[in-house]
Design a protein around this motif. Structure first.
Motif, mmCIF file in Angstrom:
data_model
loop_
_atom_site.group_PDB
_atom_site.id
_atom_site.type_symbol
_atom_site.label_atom_id
_atom_site.label_comp_id
_atom_site.label_asym_id
_atom_site.label_seq_id
_atom_site.Cartn_x
_atom_site.Cartn_y
_atom_site.Cartn_z
ATOM 1 N N LEU A 221 0.801 -1.229 0.000
ATOM 2 C CA LEU A 221 0.000 0.000 0.000
ATOM 3 C C LEU A 221 0.831 1.274 0.000
ATOM 4 N N MET B 252 2.789 2.154 -3.096
ATOM 5 C CA MET B 252 1.877 2.434 -4.209
ATOM 6 C C MET B 252 1.296 3.840 -4.096
ATOM 7 N N VAL B 253 0.935 4.254 -2.890
ATOM 8 C CA VAL B 253 0.417 5.619 -2.702
ATOM 9 C C VAL B 253 1.521 6.638 -2.956
ATOM 10 N N ASP C 75 3.903 6.275 -5.063
ATOM 11 C CA ASP C 75 4.036 6.356 -6.520
ATOM 12 C C ASP C 75 3.069 7.379 -7.109
ATOM 13 N N VAL C 76 1.868 7.437 -6.544
ATOM 14 C CA VAL C 76 0.888 8.429 -7.016
ATOM 15 C C VAL C 76 1.375 9.830 -6.669
ATOM 16 N N ARG D 272 2.054 7.034 -10.853
ATOM 17 C CA ARG D 272 0.723 6.456 -11.079
ATOM 18 C C ARG D 272 -0.269 7.602 -11.134
ATOM 19 N N GLU E 277 -3.511 7.545 -10.260
ATOM 20 C CA GLU E 277 -4.447 7.585 -9.139
ATOM 21 C C GLU E 277 -4.257 6.355 -8.275
ATOM 22 N N PHE E 278 -4.853 6.419 -7.094
ATOM 23 C CA PHE E 278 -4.825 5.280 -6.190
ATOM 24 C C PHE E 278 -6.241 4.744 -6.040
ATOM 25 N N VAL F 122 -3.528 7.561 2.998
ATOM 26 C CA VAL F 122 -3.502 8.502 1.869
ATOM 27 C C VAL F 122 -3.334 9.936 2.366
ATOM 28 N N VAL G 152 -2.805 13.348 -4.064
ATOM 29 C CA VAL G 152 -2.930 11.913 -4.311
ATOM 30 C C VAL G 152 -4.363 11.652 -4.763
ATOM 31 N N THR H 291 -7.602 9.819 -5.787
ATOM 32 C CA THR H 291 -8.099 8.481 -5.464
ATOM 33 C C THR H 291 -9.404 8.221 -6.214
#
Length: 317
Positions: A184, A187-188, A190-191, A196, A198-199, A256, A267, A269
């Protein structure tokens, strides 16, 4: 002590190797580098680039203990390839135990998982909470935890299973480098870093304060310190189990929001349907480790965990 660390070039294993070397132990690492990295192994530790199945080539009677991290760890992959997970995580551990038994190595610290527990909602999970693994990864770890008491009883092994909850954060140049990344916090991040778009929030209708699922995050430096303490707790003929977690749950939305605060970046979402098998919550009761091992966390705050992970993330870009 002279110690062998399987999987010692990986994320948690390498942080533990650093802590062991700092504590004055003589450390050798067994790792095939399929998911580990040479630069994770610190100066002063010897690396054997071999798979777990070749443990017999390294284990000998001069070792005082083995710390066993080597395993396949992706939940999603385990569902697609259960045979691979039982082969590496169960058969590989049996091979390691064979080598230890043949060379009279009587102490084992096993990297287990809190994901084997049955979903208890927001209630903290203790070591005697019901076991109900929901995927082959968790099942493979549970099988080993079932094997170990019998090995201890029959052959005098002293084993300690450390059931981690969600390892997170970074320690200097040691951080999460999974391919693909499924955890998790990275990955967040990365946003936040623009890698990325979006998450995805998998479900916002859980029976939790903000509707998203809740998890327990623990800093890898705190995990590493528990392994150093566990070495002294291993007793011949006994299998001990300790949960390692924060003892506090953080929702996905809280993570987040903390990433936004730490990084200063937006971030975006988007809510997606729940994933099958995701528990409402997974929060550790780690009181037993505090009482019996004398374990104390140095970095329990979510913001500090994320700040260390963000510093590592930026160093890699």
């Amino acid at each position: 002590m002279k110690l062998l660390v399987t999987g010692g070039a990986g994320y948690i294993g390498s942080a533990t190797v650093v802590a062991l070397v700092a504590a004055g132990h003589e450390v050798e690492v067994l790792d095939d580098l399929s998911t580990g990295f040479v630069d994770n192994v610190p100066e002063g530790a010897v690396l054997h680039e071999l798979p777990l199945s070749a443990a017999a080539q390294v284990v000998d009677s001069t070792f005082d203990a083995v710390l066993h991290f080597a395993a396949k760890i992706s939940v999603g992959e385990s569902v697609r390839k259960p045979d691979l997970y039982f082969d590496v995580n169960v058969r590989g551990t049996m091979t390691l135990l064979d080598s230890m038994r043949a060379n009279d190595v009587k102490r084992l610290i096993f990297s287990s998982t809190g994901s084997m527990y049955a979903d208890a909602g927001l209630e903290p999970l203790a070591e005697d909470s019901p076991i109900d693994p929901q995927n082959p990864y968790a099942a493979s770890k549970s099988i080993v935890d079932t094997m170990l008491p019998w090995e201890c009883q029959a052959h005098g092994l002293g084993a300690v299973s450390l059931r981690y909850f969600n390892a997170a954060g970074a320690s200097g140049h040691l951080g999460e480098r999974h391919t693909p990344e499924t955890h998790l916090i990275p990955m967040v991040l990365d946003v936040a870093a623009g890698k990325r778009a979006e998450f995805l929030l998998f479900g916002d209708d859980y029976p939790t304060p903000d509707g998203t699922s809740v998890r327990d995050y623990i800093h890898i430096e705190d995990l590493a310190s528990a392994h150093v303490l566990a070495l002294e707790a291993a007793e011949p003929g006994k299998h001990k189990v300790y949960n390692l977690g924060n003892g506090r749950g953080f929702s996905i939305r809280e993570v987040v929001d903390a990433v936004r605060e730490v990084t200063g970046h937006p971030v975006p979402t988007r809510v997606a349907p729940r994933r099958e098998g995701d528990p409402v919550a997974s929060v550790a009761s780690a009181e037993k480790a505090r009482t019996e091992l004398g374990w104390r966390q140095a970095k329990p705050e979510l913001r500090d965990i994320i700040a260390d992970a963000w510093a590592f993330h930026r160093s890699r870009t």
